[in-house]
Scaffold this motif. Structure first.
Motif, PDB file in Angstrom:
ATOM      1  N   GLY A  99       0.844  -1.063   0.145  1.00  0.00           N
ATOM      2  CA  GLY A  99       0.064   0.172   0.260  1.00  0.00           C
ATOM      3  C   GLY A  99       0.914   1.285  -0.021  1.00  0.00           C
ATOM      4  O   GLY A  99       0.177   2.479   0.380  1.00  0.00           O
ATOM      5  N   PHE A 100       2.297   1.152  -0.015  1.00  0.00           N
ATOM      6  CA  PHE A 100       2.975   2.505  -0.133  1.00  0.00           C
ATOM      7  C   PHE A 100       2.604   3.315  -1.396  1.00  0.00           C
ATOM      8  O   PHE A 100       1.965   4.310  -1.241  1.00  0.00           O
ATOM      9  N   GLY A 101       3.129   2.591  -2.564  1.00  0.00           N
ATOM     10  CA  GLY A 101       2.903   3.336  -3.884  1.00  0.00           C
ATOM     11  C   GLY A 101       3.434   4.844  -4.065  1.00  0.00           C
ATOM     12  O   GLY A 101       2.803   5.572  -4.802  1.00  0.00           O
ATOM     13  N   PHE A 149       3.628   8.580  -3.804  1.00  0.00           N
ATOM     14  CA  PHE A 149       2.569   9.761  -3.500  1.00  0.00           C
ATOM     15  C   PHE A 149       1.245   9.369  -3.067  1.00  0.00           C
ATOM     16  O   PHE A 149       0.521   9.878  -2.428  1.00  0.00           O
ATOM     17  N   PHE A 150       0.904   7.981  -3.569  1.00  0.00           N
ATOM     18  CA  PHE A 150      -0.282   7.320  -3.141  1.00  0.00           C
ATOM     19  C   PHE A 150      -0.692   7.328  -1.608  1.00  0.00           C
ATOM     20  O   PHE A 150      -1.725   7.554  -1.029  1.00  0.00           O
ATOM     21  N   SER A 151       0.464   6.835  -1.049  1.00  0.00           N
ATOM     22  CA  SER A 151       0.469   7.045   0.572  1.00  0.00           C
ATOM     23  C   SER A 151      -0.197   8.041   1.172  1.00  0.00           C
ATOM     24  O   SER A 151      -0.573   8.302   2.323  1.00  0.00           O
ATOM     25  N   ILE A 152      -0.033   9.447   0.502  1.00  0.00           N
ATOM     26  CA  ILE A 152      -0.361  10.489   0.850  1.00  0.00           C
ATOM     27  C   ILE A 152      -1.893  10.921   0.396  1.00  0.00           C
ATOM     28  O   ILE A 152      -2.811  11.314   0.826  1.00  0.00           O
ATOM     29  N   LYS A 153      -1.803  10.812  -0.905  1.00  0.00           N
ATOM     30  CA  LYS A 153      -3.064  11.430  -1.668  1.00  0.00           C
ATOM     31  C   LYS A 153      -4.241  10.225  -1.325  1.00  0.00           C
ATOM     32  O   LYS A 153      -5.435  10.759  -1.118  1.00  0.00           O
ATOM     33  N   PHE A 154      -4.038   9.179  -1.058  1.00  0.00           N
ATOM     34  CA  PHE A 154      -5.078   7.981  -0.711  1.00  0.00           C
ATOM     35  C   PHE A 154      -4.627   7.504   0.544  1.00  0.00           C
ATOM     36  O   PHE A 154      -4.505   6.422   0.863  1.00  0.00           O
ATOM     37  N   ALA A 155      -4.260   8.248   1.500  1.00  0.00           N
ATOM     38  CA  ALA A 155      -3.723   7.876   2.654  1.00  0.00           C
ATOM     39  C   ALA A 155      -4.553   6.997   3.503  1.00  0.00           C
ATOM     40  O   ALA A 155      -3.898   5.792   4.243  1.00  0.00           O
ATOM     41  N   ALA A 156      -5.863   7.050   3.681  1.00  0.00           N
ATOM     42  CA  ALA A 156      -6.680   5.958   4.185  1.00  0.00           C
ATOM     43  C   ALA A 156      -6.690   4.602   3.766  1.00  0.00           C
ATOM     44  O   ALA A 156      -6.604   3.544   4.218  1.00  0.00           O
ATOM     45  N   LEU A 157      -6.692   4.644   2.293  1.00  0.00           N
ATOM     46  CA  LEU A 157      -6.605   3.365   1.508  1.00  0.00           C
ATOM     47  C   LEU A 157      -5.308   2.799   1.841  1.00  0.00           C
ATOM     48  O   LEU A 157      -5.199   1.508   1.762  1.00  0.00           O
ATOM     49  N   SER A 158      -4.328   3.626   1.800  1.00  0.00           N
ATOM     50  CA  SER A 158      -2.923   3.094   1.846  1.00  0.00           C
ATOM     51  C   SER A 158      -2.707   2.458   3.276  1.00  0.00           C
ATOM     52  O   SER A 158      -2.264   1.392   3.503  1.00  0.00           O
ATOM     53  N   GLY A 159      -3.486   3.102   4.398  1.00  0.00           N
ATOM     54  CA  GLY A 159      -3.472   2.587   5.610  1.00  0.00           C
ATOM     55  C   GLY A 159      -4.090   1.134   5.682  1.00  0.00           C
ATOM     56  O   GLY A 159      -3.832   0.361   6.234  1.00  0.00           O
ATOM     57  N   ALA A 160      -5.429   1.272   5.116  1.00  0.00           N
ATOM     58  CA  ALA A 160      -6.008  -0.249   5.022  1.00  0.00           C
ATOM     59  C   ALA A 160      -5.261  -1.387   4.253  1.00  0.00           C
ATOM     60  O   ALA A 160      -5.314  -2.239   4.639  1.00  0.00           O
TER      61      ALA A 160
END
Lengths: 240, 473, 190
Positions: free
Chosen positions: A174-176, A178-189
């Motif tokens: 789930g890092f990806g 800037f994905f980890s910031i743009k889609f932070a909740a998704l990255s967290g899931a």
């Protein structure tokens, strides 16, 4: 002695220098003469993956310039090696001279474990690391570079290391970038699923070829108060 | 043209989906099971990679000769006594079908599952024209009763647990509350049998249309498509232009990869090969066959070299089953007919980047989708291309420009890079504890909302290297 | 036009054995008989066992002995040219299967006058009679033939199923809940 130019990567340089140190030790133990071209900075992947191809080209030109004459370029990062191999030729396809250079440099760029195993034919570095370890295959390494057996073979040769399988290992952490910031909740899931699997493996240490994944995983482990440590493959192979 | 619908607020949709515990539970059960089923049945075929290449090759050949195969298809279907209608867009397709229904006095319609008919919002138009439309695929029927959209290419109601469906049946059908799936399915079977018997028109999609014979191929597991095409006197089949295949012999590759990829079966339960309407002396099959061939943005996509391979898609759903983003977001979050990785490409392509600009960014580019696509569509490559287009056309958010701009600025030389590091080490003195930072300011606060951040190391690698050069090993 | 050729399946040494294995795996029951007379016996026995009152049979020569026996047992044999509504009242539909496909365990059911789809679709139980020499290893073999196509040709691989509700697999979503196949050894078959 095989001459090798180290591309240490921006994240290792500033956040995890010990991974860089370990990489140097490992390469030297494998019989390489390691050079570190000090003009290097970043491969531009973060910009590229976010759609900023012009900015990526700027950083790519620097990379190509710095490493133009390197006999082999080794990086402790599957995603950076993949960026250079897979995308530099594409980024510079419309520029005649740079296009040629990009293809040439790409063909000489390797992730650490693939360099050790596929190029040097080494899988035992005489390392010792007494711990239960599970391996998370970073996506760009796994599907971009086809790294499957190489890191596992290296880990199996480490004395006193007990390798346990990571359930659903191929699922992205789930890092990806800037994905980890743009889609932070998704990255967290996605991270949460990965952490559950790491805990289920029973390992004391989780390792990978990329500090990007490990940074994200260890950040999550820390929040959970987990005792599991996240270490880069190079750190284990250097026996530290 | 048409009034533009608003931008799909993917980030908000995803956050809502993440808070939906029931959805997360359902997806957490369904997706790993689907992945395993697919992996097992694919492992049986040592020639799998070769099949993928063959299928991709046939599709590319079709796309390169599309108009000629479509003409051949039209000519064959017409020779069989069917009628071919060409629809350039959704509105025209709706008009063709509603006019047909009106002119034939059709008041009751049964439909089997078709994403293409979803794409053109057909049901509402038919209802407005005075016809009652009943979805007959079990999952689609439930979705229709609930007034929702399907959330998965293959399993439309994957997001709804049994208890909710039981309640829905009580509310909408006035039946007692049944707890078990078999009982609920039995209720639906009876209700829908009556609909099949009463309907004047049956509408289906088309999985493949064979140019050489004019044969329409419909793949299903339940039998509702067979009923939809066997009983009503009028059959309307709706297909996208890219569904045509050259010959019957080409079909076997696709049948071998479709079920295995989508549902982990060696074969779907029913594959109907329909060649023309009912013939003299036959007692089932439609008296009238109408084939609606839909463009709706496909020819434009075909002309787009970076994206045209997306038209190889056979709508198997494998990319959705593999995608970790889809697993957490569910189908509805994507805000349109097509979801998951293929949706992240088709929705911007068909509905425009203005509306769908966030979809290509909702991915870590892990490539799991590309690995399983039976027709080898380079979905990650297309996402990268769409992201670049978003940036080039000024659709990137201000925060992204700022972050990437700063990144590039500091990465342009080692001196700036070291400066960035030094500034960071200075700034973090206030917040770094034990090598970690628990709260980062905007625009990086999203990171620390979900995980600790590492502090910058006090001695970066290159400083170590420099000092090491003084005393070599 | 240069067209890629699909790779062949590994031609199986024993298509019938593979067909039986795969058909059973998808939930069809397969009964092998040596002669057509035995097939007739088995079909009638099945109807008796299931207390069939109404049967939908194709109007084809091989169905005649079965029809005669069923009528003799007091079973109402529905006119295959009758209405959908009437045929929907059958407890069993009996048809011929043109072909069997071993790779997937599939039946190929054709249609025509007197051979309605309804017979393999409406009743909760579908019985298909298949000659053993009509079992081919893979679908590609059939699709490459240039037999004229009927208005509807259906490949059937198991009973009707759905897992749409709660991800629980359910049989008989719309089509038959049960499919039985009578494989008749070719040398004595019709």
């Amino acid at each position: 002695m095989k001459p090798v130019a180290l591309f240490v990567t921006c994240l290792v340089d500033q956040l995890y220098p010990r991974v860089g140190e370990a990489t140097v030790r490992v390469l030297e133990r494998a019989g390489c003469a390691v050079a570190f071209p000090a003009e290097q900075t970043c491969c531009g992947q973060a910009a590229f993956n976010n759609g900023f191809q012009e900015e990526a080209r700027v950083l790519g030109r620097r990379f190509l310039d710095v490493f133009a004459d390197a006999p082999a370029i080794v990086a402790p990062s599957g995603s950076c090696a993949d960026m250079v191999r897979e995308w530099y030729p594409h980024l510079f396809r419309d520029e005649p001279a740079l296009g040629v250079l990009a293809r040439s440099v790409a063909s000489r760029t390797y992730e650490l474990s693939e360099y050790l195993v596929r190029v040097l034919g080494v899988d035992d570095l005489g390392a010792r690391f007494p711990a239960t370890v599970t391996y998370h295959p970073s996506c760009h390494g796994l599907r971009g570079l086809g790294l499957r057996e190489e890191p596992l073979g290296l880990l199996r040769a480490v004395r006193d290391l007990r390798l346990v399988e990571l359930p659903d290992a191929g699922q992205c952490c789930g890092f990806g970038g800037f994905f980890s910031i743009k889609f932070a909740a998704l990255s967290g899931a996605m991270l949460s699923v990965k952490l559950d699997n790491i805990e289920a493996s029973g390992a004391e240490v989780v390792t990978a070829t990329d500090v990007s994944c490990l940074m994200h995983i260890s950040g999550g482990l820390s929040r959970r108060g987990s005792r599991v440590r996240a270490l880069h493959l190079a750190e284990i192979l250097a026996g530290s | 043209m048409t009034n533009r619908p608003p931008r799909i607020d993917l980030i908000r949709n995803v956050e809502r989906a993440l808070r939906d515990a029931s959805l997360q539970r359902q997806m957490g059960k369904a997706m790993p099971a689907s992945r395993k089923a697919r992996a097992d049945v694919v492992a049986e075929l040592p020639e799998w990679e070769s099949l993928r290449s063959t299928a991709a090759g046939i599709k590319d050949h079709v796309l390169a000769n599309l108009e000629s195969y479509l003409r051949q298809l039209e000519s064959q279907v017409s020779a069989l006594g069917g009628t071919v209608h060409w629809a350039s867009g959704a509105a025209e397709a709706r008009a063709i079908i509603t006019d047909l229904a009106r002119s034939r006095g059709v008041r009751r319609i049964v439909k089997s599952k078709s994403m293409t008919t979803e794409e053109i919002s057909l049901n509402a138009a038919l209802e407005a024209a005075g016809a009652r439309v009943v979805e007959t695929d079990l999952g689609e029927y439930v979705v229709q009763l609930a007034g929702e959209r399907p959330s998965h290419l293959i399993a439309p109601v994957i997001h709804k647990p049994t208890e909710e469906i039981a309640d829905l049946f009580v509310r909408k059908l006035g039946v007692p509350r049944y707890e078990r799936p078999e009982e609920l399915a039995r209720v639906a079977r009876e209700v829908l049998r009556a609909e099949f018997l009463a309907a004047e028109m049956g509408i289906t999609g088309v999985n493949f249309a064979i140019a050489e014979s004019g044969t329409l191929v419909i793949v299903e597991n339940e039998g509702n498509a067979r009923l939809t095409t066997a009983r009503p006197r009028i059959h309307v089949a709706v297909m996208g232009i890219e569904k045509v295949l050259p010959r019957m012999a080409d079909l076997s590759v696709f049948l071998r990869i479709l079920a295995r990829s989508g549902t982990g079966q060696r074969a779907s339960v029913y594959v109907s090969l329909l060649t023309g309407p009912r013939r003299a002396g036959e007692t089932d099959g439609p008296e009238e066959l109408h084939l609606v061939i839909l463009d709706n943005g496909r020819r434009r996509l075909l002309a787009d070299p970076g994206l045209r391979t997306a038209l190889r898609c056979i709508r198997c759903g494998a990319c959705q089953n593999e995608c970790p983003v889809y697993r957490h977001a569910g189908g509805h979050a994507y805000g349109s007919v097509y979801a998951g990785p293929i949706g992240a490409v088709l929705t911007p392509a068909y509905e425009g980047m203005e509306r769908a600009r966030d979809l290509p960014f909702a991915s870590t580019l892990c490539r799991a989708c590309a690995d399983v696509c039976p027709v080898k569509i380079d979905l990650p490559g297309m996402l990268v291309e769409l992201r670049a287009r978003a940036v080039r056309t000024g659709l990137a958010p201000w925060r992204d420009r700022m972050l990437v701009g700063a990144w590039t600025f500091f990465m342009r030389s080692p001196a700036r890079f070291m400066l960035a590091g030094d500034l960071g080490r200075l700034a973090q003195r206030l917040v770094a504890r034990g090598g970690k930072i628990e709260r980062l300011p905007y625009p990086l606060s999203g990171w620390t909302a979900h995980r600790a951040a590492p502090a910058l190391a006090s001695t970066p690698f290159r400083a170590w290297w420099k000092s090491r050069q003084g005393g070599p090993r | 036009m240069n067209r890629p050729v699909p790779p062949g399946d590994n031609p199986t040494a024993d298509p019938m054995a593979l067909f039986i294995e795969r058909a059973e795996q998808v939930g069809m029951s397969v009964i092998t008989v040596g002669t057509y007379d035995e097939a007739v016996e088995r079909a009638v026995a099945l109807c008796r066992e299931r207390r069939v009152q109404r049967a939908a049979l194709w109007d084809t020569p091989e169905m005649d002995p079965i029809r005669d026996r069923l009528l003799a047992e007091g079973v109402e044999v529905l006119d295959p040219r009758g209405s959908f509504e009437t045929l929907a009242g059958a407890e069993i539909g009996i048809t011929r299967a043109e072909w069997g496909v071993a790779e997937t365990g599939s039946l190929v059911i054709s249609t025509g006058p007197g051979k309605p789809q309804a017979a393999s679709l409406l009743a909760p139980l579908h019985l298909a009679v298949l000659r053993s020499d009509r079992i081919v290893p893979e679908l590609a073999t059939l699709l490459e033939r240039s037999d004229p196509l009927p208005s509807a040709l259906v490949l059937i691989t198991g009973p009707s199923r759905s897992a749409d509700i709660g991800l629980v697999p359910v049989l008989g979503a719309h089509g038959p809940m049960e499919v039985a196949v009578l494989v008749v050894m070719a040398s004595q078959g019709r």
